[in-house]
Design an enzyme around this catalytic site. Structure first.
Site, PDB file in Angstrom:
ATOM      1  CE1 TYR A 168      -3.139   3.016   0.637  1.00 29.53           C
ATOM      2  CE2 TYR A 168      -2.709   2.807   2.993  1.00 29.53           C
ATOM      3  CZ  TYR A 168      -3.306   3.470   1.939  1.00 29.53           C
ATOM      4  OH  TYR A 168      -4.059   4.583   2.177  1.00 29.53           O
ATOM      5  CB  ALA A 213       9.685  -6.031   3.008  1.00 25.91           C
ATOM      6  CE1 TYR A 237       3.769  -3.463  12.358  1.00 24.46           C
ATOM      7  CE2 TYR A 237       2.769  -2.027  14.007  1.00 24.46           C
ATOM      8  CZ  TYR A 237       3.306  -2.215  12.742  1.00 24.46           C
ATOM      9  OH  TYR A 237       3.404  -1.156  11.872  1.00 24.46           O
TER      10      TYR A 237
END
Length: 333
Positions: free
Chosen positions: A11, A74, A141
Site C-alpha cells: 500500500y 517489507a 508488532y
C-alpha cells in the site's frame, strides 16, 4: 539516485515508488508478493520477486545493482496476528531486516529509510507525540519495529549507516488519480471498512468503545494521506547522509474520532453507513496524534491533505473504481 524499495508492491510502498520515480530516481522493487500486488507497480519499474530471508538473492542483488539507498517497507503489519504468532513477526520483521542490513554493509550502501510506526510509543500519557518521548511498545508488532530501530542505531555507530525511521500514524486515502489504493486481505483499517459498508460489502461498521475521555467518546486517531507519506519518504531519502540518525513522526497533528470518520464517510458517499456500538477493545488508547514539526522543520515536508474529507474522498474514488481491490487474489471476506 538508484533506490531499492523493499515491499514496493504494498500500500504505502507502491505510492512511494511512484513518488520516487516522479522525482527522477531510478527504482528497483524487491517484493515477495505475499501481501503485495504486482499490478500496483508500474510495468516499467523492475520487480525482483523474492524474500528478505534469501541471503544469496540479497547478496547477488546488491552486487549487481549498486544501489545508493534503500527504502524498507517489507514487513507484516497486523497487530492482532503478532499477538497470536509473535515469532512470525520477529522472524520476518526483525531477522529479515538484519539480512538486508548485512547485505547493505557488505556492498557499502549506507542510506536507509525505514517504515516504522507510532505504536513504538505504547500508551502515552500526553499528546501530541514527539520524537523525544520514551518508547514502550505494547505488542509484538510494535516491539519488532522498535527492535529494528535499535539495530539501525547500532549499525549507524558501527559502520556509519545513515537512517531515517519514519514513525507513521494512520495511513489512509489513495492516489489522486484513483489508479492505486488500499487493498489488504483481511482489512483491519477503519476508513476502508467504513467504505465497504457504502459499497454494500459489509452490513455495518463497529465502533469499539464510546466512553473514552474524548469529545464524542470515541477514539481519536491521526489520519495521514498515503501520498503525503510517500512524499515524506522521498524527502528523507534525498536528505539522508551516511552516519546520520533521523527519527520523524509523520502525521497531520490533528486527531479525528471514529464517529467523525463515519460521519464524513456518510457525507462523501451519500450512504447511511449503519454503525453498531460495542465495548472497548483491549489495547486501544483514547488519543493518538503526532507532533510532526521536526520533519517539517528539517526536511521542509508538510502534509498537503489536511482535511479528513479530502482523505476519505480519495479513498472513496479508489474503492468505487476498484470495488474488489486489485482483484488479483481470492478475498477472505
Amino acid at each position: 539516485m538508484k533506490v531499492l524499495v523493499t515491499g514496493g508492491c504494498g500500500y504505502i510502498g507502491s505510492h512511494t515508488v511512484r513518488a520516487l520515480t516522479a522525482a527522477g530516481h531510478q527504482v528497483v522493487v524487491l517484493d515477495s508478493l505475499v501481501t503485495g500486488h504486482r499490478v500496483a507497480l508500474d510495468e516499467r519499474v523492475p520487480l525482483i520477486v523474492g524474500d528478505l530471508c534469501d541471503r544469496q538473492l540479497l547478496g547477488e542483488l546488491f552486487q549487481s545493482e549498486r544501489f545508493d539507498a534503500v527504502v524498507h517497507f517489507a514487513a507484516f503489519i497486523e497487530v492482532g496476528e503478532s499477538v497470536r504468532d509473535p515469532l512470525k513477526f520477529y522472524e520476518n520483521n526483525v531477522a529479515n531486516t538484519i539480512n538486508l542490513l548485512q547485505a547493505m554493509q557488505v556492498s557499502g550502501v549506507r542510506k536507509l529509510v525505514f517504515s516504522s510506526t507510532c505504536a513504538v510509543y505504547g500508551t502515552p500519557d500526553t499528546m501530541p507525540l514527539v520524537e523525544t518521548m520514551a518508547c514502550n511498545p505494547a505488542s509484538p508488532y510494535a516491539r519488532a519495529k522498535y527492535a529494528v530501530e535499535w539495530a539501525l542505531d547500532d549499525s549507524s555507530a558501527a559502520w556509519q549507516l545513515g537512517y531515517a525511521a519514519l514513525r507513521y500514524f494512520n495511513a489512509a486515502g489513495a492516489a489522486s488519480d484513483a489508479t492505486i489504493g488500499e487493498d489488504h486481505d483481511p482489512e483491519s483499517h477503519l476508513i476502508p471498512n467504513v467504505l465497504k459498508v457504502a459499497l454494500g460489502q459489509r452490513e455495518n461498521v463497529k465502533i469499539f468503545g464510546t466512553d473514552y475521555e474524548t469529545p464524542d467518546g470515541t477514539c481519536l486517531r491521526d489520519y495521514i494521506h498515503v501520498e503525503d507519506l510517500a512524499a515524506a519518504h522521498v524527502a528523507a531519502v534525498e536528505a539522508l547522509q551516511p552516519g546520520e540518525r533521523r527519527i520523524y513522526n509523520t502525521g497531520t497533528g490533528v486527531g479525528a474520532s471514529v464517529r467523525e470518520v463515519i460521519d464524513v464517510s456518510r457525507q462523501v458517499t451519500g450512504h447511511a453507513i449503519p454503525a453498531i456500538e460495542e465495548s472497548r477493545r483491549p489495547g486501544d488508547v483514547p488519543r493518538l496524534f503526532a507532533d510532526s514539526s521536526k520533519i517539517q522543520r528539517e526536511l521542509g515536508w508538510s502534509p498537503k491533505y489536511k482535511e479528513l474529507r479530502e482523505i476519505v474522498a480519495s479513498a472513496w474514488r479508489w474503492h468505487q473504481s476498484h470495488p474488489e481491490g486489485y482483484g488479483d487474489r481470492r478475498r477472505s471476506s
